[in-house]
Motif scaffolding. Structure first.
Motif, PDB file in Angstrom:
ATOM      1  N   THR A 117      -5.745   2.621  -5.520  1.00 31.87           N
ATOM      2  CA  THR A 117      -5.544   1.373  -4.777  1.00 31.87           C
ATOM      3  C   THR A 117      -6.731   1.052  -3.879  1.00 31.87           C
ATOM      4  O   THR A 117      -7.238   1.917  -3.161  1.00 31.87           O
ATOM      5  CB  THR A 117      -4.269   1.477  -3.918  1.00 31.87           C
ATOM      6  OG1 THR A 117      -3.165   1.798  -4.773  1.00 31.87           O
ATOM      7  CG2 THR A 117      -4.006   0.186  -3.169  1.00 31.87           C
ATOM      8  N   LYS A 123       0.826  -1.208   0.000  1.00 30.00           N
ATOM      9  CA  LYS A 123       0.000   0.000   0.000  1.00 30.00           C
ATOM     10  C   LYS A 123       0.863   1.261   0.000  1.00 30.00           C
ATOM     11  O   LYS A 123       0.590   2.229  -0.722  1.00 30.00           O
ATOM     12  CB  LYS A 123      -0.936  -0.006   1.211  1.00 30.00           C
ATOM     13  CG  LYS A 123      -2.054  -1.030   1.115  1.00 30.00           C
ATOM     14  CD  LYS A 123      -2.709  -1.284   2.462  1.00 30.00           C
ATOM     15  CE  LYS A 123      -3.409  -0.075   3.021  1.00 30.00           C
ATOM     16  NZ  LYS A 123      -4.115  -0.406   4.292  1.00 30.00           N
ATOM     17  N   SER A 158      -5.346  -2.214  -8.177  1.00 34.52           N
ATOM     18  CA  SER A 158      -4.603  -0.959  -8.253  1.00 34.52           C
ATOM     19  C   SER A 158      -3.840  -0.917  -9.566  1.00 34.52           C
ATOM     20  O   SER A 158      -3.500  -1.962 -10.130  1.00 34.52           O
ATOM     21  CB  SER A 158      -3.605  -0.871  -7.086  1.00 34.52           C
ATOM     22  OG  SER A 158      -2.828   0.304  -7.154  1.00 34.52           O
TER      23      SER A 158
END
Length: 349
Positions: free
Chosen positions: A178, A19, A188
């Motif tokens: 994302t 992330k 994503s």
């Protein structure tokens, strides 16, 4: 090892790293910020990262047998664009960085990065973006000359845009959009190849947490120009075998899925090393990791670049299965963690 490796990996750490990586813009040639982050995180894990003049990162992890050096490579650079020209309307014409279909970025939000550090938001549109205005809006060909970027500032002329500090040659990054879902799905842009970099972080975290030493010295290579073909044209000369970790292509007659580790036997550069590929298959079976062996005729990797650059190495390719590559990509947490588990099995025995 008698105990399977996947349950020993910190899946939450791997996903959190993914992330974070996805949130840092890094089109090929504009990887300064993400490499700074990678270096900082590597340091937190107790390792050090050197950088080549080109900006590629190399992390050396000493092994029990230092006479053999195994390279593992993944790339942080992504698709993107660059300002090609500023139109009289103040709109931007752009040129692609990396290979993608223009329709895959139509309607996408983006950031324009000026040379003096400013950032401006924009949107990719066709030059005929409204069906209420242009009779041929639906039929217009999606190609570079027919696309432009609308800047989210009050600009009505080329001079207005230039006053913002925007110039030809400025980098453009796409909004990754994302989403990490509770059921494990991850969608994503730029999972190619930040999912693989996250897997390498998982490998390093496990080695440090467990106090383990790989069988052979490892050199983890974080490439910054893979999407334009020369990411690993140079690798350290002491590397004798290289595993490129990159997304697994899905579709057509391919047998992988978003929950598999994809092992590529052959791509556009030819077949990968027989012994290394066979060993990866054997380890995937032993570790009970869902995997698929596939052929990618329209695909090249950093291992291909190293071989074309004259490296005297054996090479293999694996990575998490990613659907809709170079478009709106999707994978699953299992594929990313399984990729880390297969790499661990390879390097600790």
């Amino acid at each position: 090892m008698s105990n399977p490796l996947k349950p020993q990996l910190d899946a939450d750490y791997i996903v959190n790293q993914l992330k974070t990586l996805l949130a840092i813009p890094s089109p090929s040639g504009y990887c300064m910020d993400i490499m700074r982050y990678v270096g900082e995180e590597v340091g937190k894990l107790g390792y050090t990262m050197e950088q080549t003049p080109k900006g590629v990162g190399i992390i050396t992890i000493p092994g029990e047998d230092p006479s053999t050096v195994v390279g593992i490579s993944a790339h942080v650079d992504t698709l993107g664009a660059m300002v090609r020209s500023i139109k009289s309307s103040g709109m931007l014409r752009f040129t692609p960085i990396g290979g993608y279909d223009m329709q895959s970025v139509e309607g996408e939000y983006c950031l324009i990065h000026t040379r003096d550090g400013r950032k401006y938001e924009g949107t990719v549109l066709t030059t005929k973006p409204s069906v209420h205005v242009y009779v041929d809006s639906r039929d217009a060909k999606r190609e570079e000359a027919a696309m432009e970027i609308r800047i989210d500032e009050t600009v009505k002329s080329k001079e207005d845009t230039e006053k913002l500090g925007i110039s030809v040659g400025d980098f453009i990054s796409w909004d990754p959009r994302t989403r990490v879902l509770d059921n494990g799905w991850i969608k994503s842009r730029h999972l190619d190849d930040k999912a693989s970099v996250a897997a390498l972080f998982g490998l390093m975290e496990w080695l440090r947490r467990e106090g383990r030493t790989p069988k052979h010295t490892l050199k983890l290579i974080i490439s910054t120009y893979e999407e334009v073909g020369h990411g690993n044209a140079y690798i350290p000369q002491d590397i004798t075998e290289l595993i490129a970790v990159d997304m697994g292509a899905l579709g057509d007659d391919l047998s992988g899925s978003e929950r598999h580790v994809s092992i590529c036997a052959k791509d556009s550069g030819g077949p990968y090393d027989y012994g290394m590929t066979t060993r990866l298959i054997e380890l995937a079976k032993r570790e009970q990791l869902p995997y698929a062996v596939d052929i990618y005729p329209r695909y090249g990797s950093d291992a291909t670049a190293a071989l074309h650059g004259g490296s005297n190495i054996r090479a293999a390719l694996l990575g998490p299965g990613v659907h809709a590559s170079h478009s709106m990509e999707r994978t699953h947490k299992d594929a990313v963690v399984n990729t880390a588990a297969l790499l661990l099995a390879y390097v600790i025995e």
